[in-house]
Write a protein that holds these residues in place. Structure first.
Motif, PDB file in Angstrom:
ATOM      1  N   SER A  34     -17.068   8.561  54.451  1.00 38.34           N
ATOM      2  CA  SER A  34     -16.983   9.185  53.133  1.00 38.34           C
ATOM      3  C   SER A  34     -16.354   8.235  52.140  1.00 38.34           C
ATOM      4  O   SER A  34     -16.787   8.132  50.993  1.00 38.34           O
ATOM      5  CB  SER A  34     -16.177  10.492  53.217  1.00 38.34           C
ATOM      6  N   HIS A  35     -15.299   7.518  52.562  1.00 37.40           N
ATOM      7  CA  HIS A  35     -14.663   6.567  51.653  1.00 37.40           C
ATOM      8  C   HIS A  35     -15.615   5.440  51.297  1.00 37.40           C
ATOM      9  O   HIS A  35     -15.643   4.961  50.157  1.00 37.40           O
ATOM     10  CB  HIS A  35     -13.387   5.999  52.284  1.00 37.40           C
ATOM     11  N   ALA A  36     -16.428   5.046  52.272  1.00 40.73           N
ATOM     12  CA  ALA A  36     -17.384   3.971  51.977  1.00 40.73           C
ATOM     13  C   ALA A  36     -18.378   4.404  50.914  1.00 40.73           C
ATOM     14  O   ALA A  36     -18.717   3.644  50.015  1.00 40.73           O
ATOM     15  CB  ALA A  36     -18.105   3.571  53.273  1.00 40.73           C
ATOM     16  N   ILE A  37     -18.839   5.670  51.030  1.00 41.66           N
ATOM     17  CA  ILE A  37     -19.760   6.184  49.996  1.00 41.66           C
ATOM     18  C   ILE A  37     -19.051   6.320  48.668  1.00 41.66           C
ATOM     19  O   ILE A  37     -19.576   5.978  47.616  1.00 41.66           O
ATOM     20  CB  ILE A  37     -20.350   7.524  50.446  1.00 41.66           C
ATOM     21  N   ALA A  38     -17.797   6.806  48.749  1.00 41.85           N
ATOM     22  CA  ALA A  38     -17.046   6.985  47.499  1.00 41.85           C
ATOM     23  C   ALA A  38     -16.785   5.657  46.829  1.00 41.85           C
ATOM     24  O   ALA A  38     -16.761   5.556  45.615  1.00 41.85           O
ATOM     25  CB  ALA A  38     -15.729   7.714  47.788  1.00 41.85           C
ATOM     26  N   ASP A  39     -16.573   4.592  47.628  1.00 46.84           N
ATOM     27  CA  ASP A  39     -16.327   3.283  47.021  1.00 46.84           C
ATOM     28  C   ASP A  39     -17.534   2.794  46.250  1.00 46.84           C
ATOM     29  O   ASP A  39     -17.401   2.052  45.280  1.00 46.84           O
ATOM     30  CB  ASP A  39     -15.959   2.275  48.120  1.00 46.84           C
ATOM     31  N   THR A  46     -11.553  16.859  40.600  1.00 47.28           N
ATOM     32  CA  THR A  46     -10.793  17.959  40.013  1.00 47.28           C
ATOM     33  C   THR A  46     -10.380  18.863  41.153  1.00 47.28           C
ATOM     34  O   THR A  46     -10.658  18.600  42.322  1.00 47.28           O
ATOM     35  CB  THR A  46     -11.650  18.734  39.006  1.00 47.28           C
ATOM     36  N   ARG A  47      -9.728  19.959  40.820  1.00 48.07           N
ATOM     37  CA  ARG A  47      -9.264  20.858  41.873  1.00 48.07           C
ATOM     38  C   ARG A  47     -10.407  21.533  42.613  1.00 48.07           C
ATOM     39  O   ARG A  47     -10.204  22.154  43.651  1.00 48.07           O
ATOM     40  CB  ARG A  47      -8.344  21.918  41.276  1.00 48.07           C
ATOM     41  N   GLY A  48     -11.653  21.371  42.109  1.00 49.38           N
ATOM     42  CA  GLY A  48     -12.799  21.990  42.770  1.00 49.38           C
ATOM     43  C   GLY A  48     -13.365  21.158  43.900  1.00 49.38           C
ATOM     44  O   GLY A  48     -14.322  21.603  44.538  1.00 49.38           O
ATOM     45  N   TYR A  49     -12.803  19.968  44.146  1.00 44.72           N
ATOM     46  CA  TYR A  49     -13.342  19.092  45.184  1.00 44.72           C
ATOM     47  C   TYR A  49     -12.204  18.525  46.032  1.00 44.72           C
ATOM     48  O   TYR A  49     -11.053  18.386  45.562  1.00 44.72           O
ATOM     49  CB  TYR A  49     -14.133  17.938  44.572  1.00 44.72           C
ATOM     50  N   VAL A  50     -12.574  18.151  47.252  1.00 41.33           N
ATOM     51  CA  VAL A  50     -11.633  17.473  48.141  1.00 41.33           C
ATOM     52  C   VAL A  50     -11.544  16.014  47.733  1.00 41.33           C
ATOM     53  O   VAL A  50     -12.578  15.363  47.521  1.00 41.33           O
ATOM     54  CB  VAL A  50     -12.090  17.597  49.612  1.00 41.33           C
ATOM     55  N   VAL A  51     -10.314  15.508  47.575  1.00 38.37           N
ATOM     56  CA  VAL A  51     -10.131  14.133  47.125  1.00 38.37           C
ATOM     57  C   VAL A  51      -9.354  13.356  48.181  1.00 38.37           C
ATOM     58  O   VAL A  51      -8.652  13.926  49.023  1.00 38.37           O
ATOM     59  CB  VAL A  51      -9.393  14.082  45.770  1.00 38.37           C
ATOM     60  N   ASP A  52      -9.510  12.038  48.129  1.00 37.17           N
ATOM     61  CA  ASP A  52      -8.774  11.191  49.042  1.00 37.17           C
ATOM     62  C   ASP A  52      -7.439  10.802  48.439  1.00 37.17           C
ATOM     63  O   ASP A  52      -7.056  11.309  47.373  1.00 37.17           O
ATOM     64  CB  ASP A  52      -9.604   9.968  49.417  1.00 37.17           C
ATOM     65  N   SER A  53      -6.766   9.870  49.078  1.00 36.52           N
ATOM     66  CA  SER A  53      -5.431   9.485  48.624  1.00 36.52           C
ATOM     67  C   SER A  53      -5.448   8.780  47.278  1.00 36.52           C
ATOM     68  O   SER A  53      -4.425   8.705  46.591  1.00 36.52           O
ATOM     69  CB  SER A  53      -4.781   8.572  49.671  1.00 36.52           C
ATOM     70  N   GLN A  54      -6.605   8.274  46.888  1.00 43.94           N
ATOM     71  CA  GLN A  54      -6.714   7.593  45.591  1.00 43.94           C
ATOM     72  C   GLN A  54      -7.208   8.515  44.477  1.00 43.94           C
ATOM     73  O   GLN A  54      -7.387   8.080  43.354  1.00 43.94           O
ATOM     74  CB  GLN A  54      -7.656   6.392  45.725  1.00 43.94           C
ATOM     75  N   GLY A  55      -7.443   9.742  44.809  1.00 43.60           N
ATOM     76  CA  GLY A  55      -7.878  10.698  43.798  1.00 43.60           C
ATOM     77  C   GLY A  55      -9.364  10.784  43.605  1.00 43.60           C
ATOM     78  O   GLY A  55      -9.832  11.465  42.695  1.00 43.60           O
ATOM     79  N   ASP A  64     -23.043  14.052  49.516  1.00 41.32           N
ATOM     80  CA  ASP A  64     -22.681  15.235  48.735  1.00 41.32           C
ATOM     81  C   ASP A  64     -21.170  15.343  48.625  1.00 41.32           C
ATOM     82  O   ASP A  64     -20.425  15.018  49.557  1.00 41.32           O
ATOM     83  CB  ASP A  64     -23.216  16.505  49.396  1.00 41.32           C
ATOM     84  N   CYS A  65     -20.707  15.778  47.457  1.00 40.58           N
ATOM     85  CA  CYS A  65     -19.273  15.959  47.251  1.00 40.58           C
ATOM     86  C   CYS A  65     -18.785  17.175  48.051  1.00 40.58           C
ATOM     87  O   CYS A  65     -19.465  18.207  48.128  1.00 40.58           O
ATOM     88  CB  CYS A  65     -18.971  16.168  45.766  1.00 40.58           C
ATOM     89  N   TRP A  66     -17.609  17.052  48.620  1.00 42.13           N
ATOM     90  CA  TRP A  66     -17.015  18.181  49.352  1.00 42.13           C
ATOM     91  C   TRP A  66     -16.307  19.078  48.352  1.00 42.13           C
ATOM     92  O   TRP A  66     -15.388  18.658  47.649  1.00 42.13           O
ATOM     93  CB  TRP A  66     -16.016  17.677  50.394  1.00 42.13           C
ATOM     94  N   ARG A  67     -16.760  20.306  48.285  1.00 43.61           N
ATOM     95  CA  ARG A  67     -16.121  21.275  47.397  1.00 43.61           C
ATOM     96  C   ARG A  67     -14.906  21.875  48.077  1.00 43.61           C
ATOM     97  O   ARG A  67     -14.909  22.095  49.292  1.00 43.61           O
ATOM     98  CB  ARG A  67     -17.096  22.386  47.018  1.00 43.61           C
TER      99      ARG A  67
END
Length: 237
Positions: A34-39, A46-55, A64-67
């Motif tokens: 997931s981090h690789a895709i996010a990178d 926002t508060r509607g999604y799961v975020v990593d340590s970097q926000g 797909d974004c994790w809600r």
């Protein structure tokens, strides 16, 4: 505790521990993916999604974004839920209003042509030879000047040519001579472009003298041709 129970518990712990380790590795691998895709396409969450340590929003293996449990359309972001943000055409830049077109001033009305009437008296002696109805060179020159003056008229309506004589000779003869001389003037005017239907000729012989027939000078004045021109002239002043 019996020795049998103790043995079972140790055996269970030996089994659970590897499973826990494997689950942790699986989650770590998924988060790494997931981090690789996010990178590649990081999205601030926002508060509607799961975020990593970097926000950044965490994505699954499908991108797909994790809600989170707090997700709603109000907190959705376009990068994660583009179907909630249909394309909107940019409003065109305001255009300045068209400059007012000033109407051209109405042209001034054309001046009405003024009706004019002018009479020219041409001397008989320079016009014709003695006892002759043929125009002399001097007579043609006088008529040419007359035609140049007529050119200023916008329209010629009528031309009256009247021949006169002195009292030398018989009255009938002088009347006929005056008519023939008037006809010669008409013919020349027609050659210069005057419509023949506009020209009227008359011969009045010796009946209308303008001077005394008792003197040579007086008789010369009586031998004449009068040309009256009626027409319209555009006055520009």
């Amino acid at each position: 505790m019996t020795s049998a129970q103790s043995l079972q518990e140790k055996t269970a712990m030996r089994i659970v521990a590897p499973l826990t380790i494997l689950a942790g590795l699986a989650v770590a691998g998924l988060l790494f993916q997931s981090h690789a895709i996010a990178d590649e396409d990081p999205v601030v969450g926002t508060r509607g999604y799961v975020v990593d340590s970097q926000g950044y929003v965490v994505r699954n293996q499908f991108g797909d974004c994790w809600r989170s449990g707090q997700w709603s359309e109000e907190v959705a972001v376009e990068a994660c839920d583009p179907h909630l943000f249909p394309d909107r055409a940019e409003a065109p830049a305001p255009q300045p209003p068209p400059a007012a077109v000033q109407a051209a001033p109405a042209p001034a009305p054309a001046p009405e042509p003024a009706r004019v009437e002018e009479t020219r008296v041409l001397g008989g002696a320079p016009l014709f030879a003695l006892d002759d109805d043929s125009l002399s060179a001097e007579g043609r020159a006088q008529l040419d000047q007359l035609m140049r003056d007529v050119e200023r008229l916008d329209e010629v309506e009528r031309v009256v040519v009247v021949g006169h004589t002195d009292n030398t000779g018989e009255a009938d003869y002088n009347e006929d001579l005056s008519q023939r001389r008037a006809a010669s003037v008409k013919d020349y005017l027609v050659e210069q472009g005057i419509d023949p239907t506009l020209i009227v000729t008359e011969g009045r012989g010796l009946t209308e003298p303008v001077a005394s027939n008792e003197t040579r000078e007086g008789r010369a004045q009586n031998r004449r041709v009068e040309i009256a021109i009626r027409g319209k002239e555009i006055v520009t002043h």
